[in-house]
Scaffold this motif. Structure first.
Motif, PDB file in Angstrom:
ATOM      1  N   GLU A   1       0.801  -1.223   0.000  1.00 26.65           N
ATOM      2  CA  GLU A   1       0.000   0.000   0.000  1.00 26.65           C
ATOM      3  C   GLU A   1       0.835   1.275   0.000  1.00 26.65           C
ATOM      4  O   GLU A   1       0.372   2.329  -0.446  1.00 26.65           O
ATOM      5  N   THR A   2       2.058   1.203   0.492  1.00 26.93           N
ATOM      6  CA  THR A   2       2.898   2.407   0.588  1.00 26.93           C
ATOM      7  C   THR A   2       3.613   2.724  -0.724  1.00 26.93           C
ATOM      8  O   THR A   2       4.200   3.807  -0.860  1.00 26.93           O
TER       9      THR A   2
ATOM     10  N   PRO B   1       3.455   3.830  -4.484  1.00 28.15           N
ATOM     11  CA  PRO B   1       2.480   4.425  -5.407  1.00 28.15           C
ATOM     12  C   PRO B   1       2.413   3.675  -6.730  1.00 28.15           C
ATOM     13  O   PRO B   1       3.359   2.984  -7.131  1.00 28.15           O
TER      14      PRO B   1
ATOM     15  N   HIS C   1      -3.605   3.084  -1.534  1.00 33.00           N
ATOM     16  CA  HIS C   1      -2.588   3.270  -2.569  1.00 33.00           C
ATOM     17  C   HIS C   1      -2.740   4.653  -3.224  1.00 33.00           C
ATOM     18  O   HIS C   1      -3.846   5.068  -3.561  1.00 33.00           O
ATOM     19  N   LYS C   2      -1.619   5.325  -3.440  1.00 36.17           N
ATOM     20  CA  LYS C   2      -1.609   6.548  -4.247  1.00 36.17           C
ATOM     21  C   LYS C   2      -1.581   6.149  -5.722  1.00 36.17           C
ATOM     22  O   LYS C   2      -0.668   5.447  -6.168  1.00 36.17           O
TER      23      LYS C   2
ATOM     24  N   THR D   1      -1.900   7.357  -9.818  1.00 30.74           N
ATOM     25  CA  THR D   1      -1.850   8.430 -10.806  1.00 30.74           C
ATOM     26  C   THR D   1      -2.046   7.822 -12.189  1.00 30.74           C
ATOM     27  O   THR D   1      -1.381   6.843 -12.541  1.00 30.74           O
TER      28      THR D   1
ATOM     29  N   ASN E   1     -12.251   9.470  -4.847  1.00 29.90           N
ATOM     30  CA  ASN E   1     -11.042   8.863  -4.286  1.00 29.90           C
ATOM     31  C   ASN E   1      -9.942   9.903  -4.134  1.00 29.90           C
ATOM     32  O   ASN E   1      -9.310  10.310  -5.112  1.00 29.90           O
TER      33      ASN E   1
ATOM     34  N   ASN F   1      -7.061   9.598  -3.191  1.00 23.14           N
ATOM     35  CA  ASN F   1      -5.739   9.046  -3.504  1.00 23.14           C
ATOM     36  C   ASN F   1      -5.507   8.863  -5.001  1.00 23.14           C
ATOM     37  O   ASN F   1      -4.454   8.393  -5.411  1.00 23.14           O
ATOM     38  N   PHE F   2      -6.503   9.241  -5.814  1.00 20.34           N
ATOM     39  CA  PHE F   2      -6.413   9.018  -7.257  1.00 20.34           C
ATOM     40  C   PHE F   2      -6.320  10.345  -8.002  1.00 20.34           C
ATOM     41  O   PHE F   2      -7.205  11.190  -7.896  1.00 20.34           O
ATOM     42  N   SER F   3      -5.240  10.506  -8.783  1.00 14.15           N
ATOM     43  CA  SER F   3      -5.055  11.691  -9.630  1.00 14.15           C
ATOM     44  C   SER F   3      -5.225  11.287 -11.089  1.00 14.15           C
ATOM     45  O   SER F   3      -4.515  10.400 -11.581  1.00 14.15           O
TER      46      SER F   3
ATOM     47  N   PRO G   1       7.511   4.661  -7.771  1.00 14.25           N
ATOM     48  CA  PRO G   1       6.288   3.917  -8.097  1.00 14.25           C
ATOM     49  C   PRO G   1       6.531   2.577  -8.793  1.00 14.25           C
ATOM     50  O   PRO G   1       7.606   2.299  -9.323  1.00 14.25           O
TER      51      PRO G   1
END
Length: 242
Positions: A110-111, A113, A140-141, A143, A167, A169-171, A206
């Protein structure tokens, strides 16, 4: 990919156009049909009106997420026999699916990305991954840089914007490769090292997911290596003929 025998039958519930030359097909989910977000399976046409045996089966990513009611597949339409038959399907038409498989799934750490660099219809497995991560409220980050020629060519834009709103955490970074499409104020041009670095602060951190035409996947892998990505942290799927 043809060594697996189809195991599940599913009926078409709905079909719709979702972008230029792109259609989504919604199939009722057979009992005991389970999969991980990002996987694919072979779909086999049953007694199609065609003579080419090679054109009865295609590997298709599952674009829906496991929590969603239907199995959804999406494809760029072409003049291939398989896709022309699929396009003309009426609601209720039955197909066969084999056991889902594939390793293009979200990592468990999870840490670390995740950065998705995606071209065109390569978005299908990624829509599944983002939808499920949003539904499960994973930490989770994530992108997503999603490249298309124009906004009209981009499938699932509304869904992806919706996931980004839900979310934190979602870009979501849509990119239009045709210079300055009419009314477009977002990123445009080809995805390059500078664009990636604008959205990824530490390029070595990532796990990267690449999906799209083979040429794009090859180019993105080269760029990522040049900006310091770990080769072991690049996962790729090529969509040939889509």
């Amino acid at each position: 990919m043809g060594s697996y025998k189809p195991k599940y039958k599913a009926r078409l519930r709905k079909k719709e156009k979702i972008a230029n030359d792109t259609m989504a097909f919604y199939w009722e989910k057979p009992e005991n049909f389970t999969f991980k977000a990002g996987q694919y399976c072979d779909m086999t046409l049953i007694k199609p009106k065609m003579t080419d045996e090679e054109e009865k089966e295609r590997a298709l990513s599952v674009a829906s997420a496991p929590y969603e009611e239907n199995i959804m597949t999406a494809t760029r339409m072409s003049d291939s026999t398989f896709k022309q038959v699929l396009k003309d399907f009426e609601v209720g038409t039955e197909v066969k699916f084999d056991e889902p498989r594939g390793e293009f799934t979200l990592h468990t750490r999870e840490t670390t990305p995740a950065v998705f660099i995606i071209g065109g219809i390569g978005i299908t497995p990624v829509r599944s991954i983002i939808a499920q991560a949003t539904h499960d409220q994973l930490p989770h980050k994530l992108t997503l840089l999603y490249a298309n020629k124009t906004p009209e060519d981009a499938a699932f834009m509304t869904d992806l914007k919706g996931f980004a709103e839900k979310n934190p955490n979602f870009s979501f970074v849509p990119v239009m490769t045709h210079a300055n499409p009419s009314g477009w104020s977002g990123e445009s041009g080809l995805i390059d090292a500078d664009m990636i670095k604008r959205y990824v602060s530490d390029s070595s951190a990532p796990i990267y997911y690449l999906c799209g035409p083979p040429g794009m996947v090859k180019d993105m892998r080269k760029i990522l290596m040049e900006i310091g990505a770990d080769e072991d942290n690049i996962r790729a799927e090529e969509f040939k003929g889509y």
